[in-house]
Design an enzyme around this catalytic site. Structure first.
Site, PDB file in Angstrom:
ATOM      1  N   MET A  26       0.810  -1.216   0.000  1.00 27.99           N
ATOM      2  CA  MET A  26       0.000   0.000   0.000  1.00 27.99           C
ATOM      3  C   MET A  26       0.846   1.269   0.000  1.00 27.99           C
ATOM      4  SD  MET A  26      -3.125  -0.940  -0.132  1.00 27.99           S
ATOM      5  CE  MET A  26      -3.875   0.658   0.207  1.00 27.99           C
ATOM      6  N   ARG A  27       2.171   1.122   0.038  1.00 26.45           N
ATOM      7  CA  ARG A  27       2.994   2.327   0.080  1.00 26.45           C
ATOM      8  C   ARG A  27       2.802   3.175  -1.170  1.00 26.45           C
ATOM      9  NH1 ARG A  27       7.625   0.340   1.700  1.00 26.45           N
ATOM     10  NH2 ARG A  27       7.494   1.087   3.842  1.00 26.45           N
ATOM     11  N   ALA A  28       2.599   2.535  -2.319  1.00 25.29           N
ATOM     12  CA  ALA A  28       2.422   3.291  -3.561  1.00 25.29           C
ATOM     13  C   ALA A  28       1.191   4.182  -3.484  1.00 25.29           C
ATOM     14  CB  ALA A  28       2.314   2.333  -4.745  1.00 25.29           C
TER      15      ALA A  28
END
Length: 685
Positions: A274-276
């Site tokens: 989910m970092r993107a």
């Protein structure tokens, strides 16, 4: 202090400048990785950014840059009382590729810690970079253990230094900026994901832009101060715009429509984790503030995707980073436009709009963008003349070769068994062969040579114990002197030079094996990437051997050369082995600590010229005489096998493995010993 090149004087490179400015506005974006060929102003632009960063307030005298309003409660220089501090320019701290662990995280005075119980701590670069920028030039060449320390600090926002029960913790929140040349190797995926944004840079092919680059550089070199003064107004205007964008950033609204577009885009490109999504949201918000708006639009989401996703969609080291812009536009359109532009929004084409920094300056017209597509294509390997049809050779009763055939695609790569060099080396840290390293399991102790870095506590106590009465020991503490200190010796893994010698003759193509052979070599290249090796590629066919790729850390460059490899002609085995001997001789002089592993991919046949088998045998014995660790990947197939590859392995002093045995999940040959000429062993498992 030297005068840095003005940021606004950098010609072109719009994406690079925009990514750096977005991080200057909002460090929460997460830093930027700059990829590109040498000589494209990567380092110049990063160093120039320091003059644009707003000043930071720090506690007076604190070596760890604590904020006066919220000092770190466990700061080694604390405790600090809340109150007014002093202002200083934000730091851009540069981490050299060859830096030691102590230089990065800091060092404890072990002698004082043991004898006096004092935490005498000398801060490292992570402390200097706190609340600033940590810049790593050639970040892809950084040693693995330093990468691990960077990952830990970036994830936790703090650095821990622990030595024999004595520990120090301090804040380490920094903006990570790295530059790299992809030709020299790729980054580990874990570190790659820590960079919020990535940009590709390339030199412009427009003569006018190249002229302007040279003109400005010469003017700067002649008189840096005068050149910087001519750009002072542009620098001040850009600095003021950064401050204004920072002030506007808390008011920017990320609407549900834009948030849906961000989530849909990340899902469509199948990025991991989910970092993107989070980075894209922060980047789109910062883009809106940079443009002077309080609402995120679809154009902000699109630009954020182009900056935040290319390096996160790679599935293996051989995938080129990039984004399908047509697919991106389709996704954005499918999930609706962003929020409409509010009535009070400034003109996007006016002074506050647009995503690019101003470029008009006193030394030339506005610079156009430098398109990465303008970079020259990789030169093709020179085609060798087509071999005439050859008569059947006595050896094996097969056609000796045929004309050149077009390149075939490799089969899907697979996980290979581990090949390692025998003995104990002292080369660069990696993951292949046993070696004496700074990290790994403790195997013994020795007297320190220079600065003590890894204390062997038991050996130190044992050395000091017999002298306690003579030293007048009266209390419970141990009287330790410098002569008692012992350095721990450790054993870990090193990276090697894996030199591939690939048979591309007609015998390989005639049996339609080249696709499987390329798949096997590609698998070994992937294994070399994971184990931090240097690789080289030699091919032999026709009448000679060619160094398709000199030894390099760029494993993906080897994969590109392999994919376009044609086949055909006779089998000059001796030429391939002699060429490998020459390459290894030069590499031993360049880097004597890096041990080689020779991987010969062939069916063992040798044709062409007078007595080709005897020539191949003599060439193999050259490697055996020098103790070169070797393995022959036997590509022979069919019900009748001549065992020529096994005989070649015997002459090399190594071991032969078949394509099937090379697979890690193969039930055949679960453990094999690959022998060097000295009789030492290495595992193939």
């Amino acid at each position: 202090m030297s005068t840095p090149f003005p940021f606004t004087a950098v010609v072109g490179q719009d994406d690079l400048r925009l990514a750096l400015l977005l991080n200057a506005v909002s460090p929460a974006v997460g830093g930027v990785l700059v990829r590109g060929e040498k000589g494209t102003a990567k380092s110049t632009a990063v160093r120039a950014l320091s003059a644009l960063l707003p000043e930071v307030d720090v506690v007076l005298g604190c070596r760890f840059s604590c904020a006066p309003g919220a000092p770190d409660p466990v700061c080694p220089d604390g405790p600090h009382e809340t109150g007014p501090g002093s202002s200083r320019p934000a730091r851009v701290v540069e981490l050299p590729v060859g830096a030691s662990e102590d230089r990065l995280v800091g060092a404890l005075d072990i002698e004082r810690a043991l004898a006096e119980g004092v935490k005498a701590f000398e801060p490292g670069l992570l402390a200097d970079a706190n609340r600033g920028v940590l810049y790593v030039d050639e970040v892809n060449l950084l040693h693995d253990h330093l990468v691990d320390l960077l990952l830990d600090a970036a994830a936790m926002g703090s650095s821990y230094v622990e030595r024999e029960g004595v520990s120090v913790r301090h804040a380490a929140r920094f903006l990570l900026v790295g530059t790299m040349n992809p030709e020299e190797g790729e980054l580990r995926p874990q570190l790659l994901d820590r960079f919020g944004l990535t940009v590709e840079v390339a030199a412009s092919r427009e003569p006018d832009l190249r002229v302007e680059v040279v003109r400005r550089r010469l003017a700067y070199d002649d008189d840096p101060a005068a050149f910087a003064a001519r750009w002072a107004d542009e620098e001040n205007a850009l600095r003021a715009r950064i401050v204004a964008a920072r002030a506007l950033l808390p008011e920017v609204r990320l609407g549900d429509a834009a948030l849906r577009q961000i989530a849909a885009t990340c899902a469509a490109f199948e990025v991991d984790g989910m970092r993107a999504d989070i980075v894209m949201a922060r980047t789109a918000t910062t883009l809106a503030a940079w443009a002077g708006r309080t609402v995120v639009l679809a154009e902000d989401v699109r630009q954020a995707a182009l900056l935040a996703l290319p390096h996160r969609r790679r599935r293996n080291p051989f995938d080129a980073p990039g984004l399908d812009e047509e697919k991106l536009d389709d996704t954005l359109e499918e999930f609706g436009g962003g929020d409409d532009t509010p009535e009070d929004d400034p003109d996007p084409d006016g002074p506050g709009g647009g995503g690019q920094p101003p470029q008009d300056g006193p030394e030339g017209p506005q610079d156009g963008p430098v398109d990465a597509a303008e970079a020259p294509a990789r030169p093709e390997e020179p085609a060798q003349p087509e071999e005439p049809a050859q008569p059947e050779e006595a050896q094996g009763g097969r056609p000796a070769g045929s004309g050149e055939q077009s390149a075939v695609r490799a089969t899907e790569p697979f996980r290979t068994k581990m090949l390692s060099v025998p003995g104990l080396g002292e080369g660069a840290a990696g993951r292949r062969s046993r070696a004496r390293t700074d990290h790994g399991r403790t195997t013994g102790s020795r007297r320190p040579q220079g600065t003590l870095t890894k204390l062997h506590l038991a050996a130190t106590v044992q050395a000091a114990a017999p002298h306690q009465r003579a030293r007048g020991r009266s209390g419970r503490g141990l009287v330790v002197r410098r002569d008692d200190l012992r350095q721990a010796t450790r054993e870990g893994r090193e990276g090697n030079l894996v030199l591939f010698v690939v048979d591309a003759s007609g015998s390989m193509a005639a049996r339609q094996r080249m696709s499987a052979v390329k798949g096997a070599v590609l698998s070994l290249l992937l294994d070399a990437y994971q184990r931090r090796d240097k690789v080289g590629l030699i091919t032999f066919r026709g009448k000679d051997a060619t160094v398709a790729l000199p030894p390099t850390s760029s494993v993906d460059a080897a994969a590109v050369r392999l994919e376009s490899l044609p086949t055909g002609g006779r089998t000059p085995l001796s030429a391939g082995l002699l060429k490998a001997h020459d390459v290894l001789r030069v590499e031993r002089m360049r880097d004597p600590a890096r041990r080689p592993l020779l991987v010969v991919v062939t069916d063992g046949r040798a044709t062409g010229g007078p007595d080709p088998v005897a020539l191949g045998t003599r060439a193999a014995r050259l490697h055996a005489a020098e103790g070169t660790a070797s393995v022959v990947v036997d590509c022979e197939s069919g019900p009748v096998r001549l065992g020529l590859a096994g005989a070649l392995a015997g002459e090399l002093g190594g071991t032969a493995v078949t394509l099937d045995e090379l697979r890690a999940d193969s039930i055949a040959g679960l453990v094999r010993d690959v022998q060097g000429a000295s009789g030492a062993h290495r595992r193939v498992a």
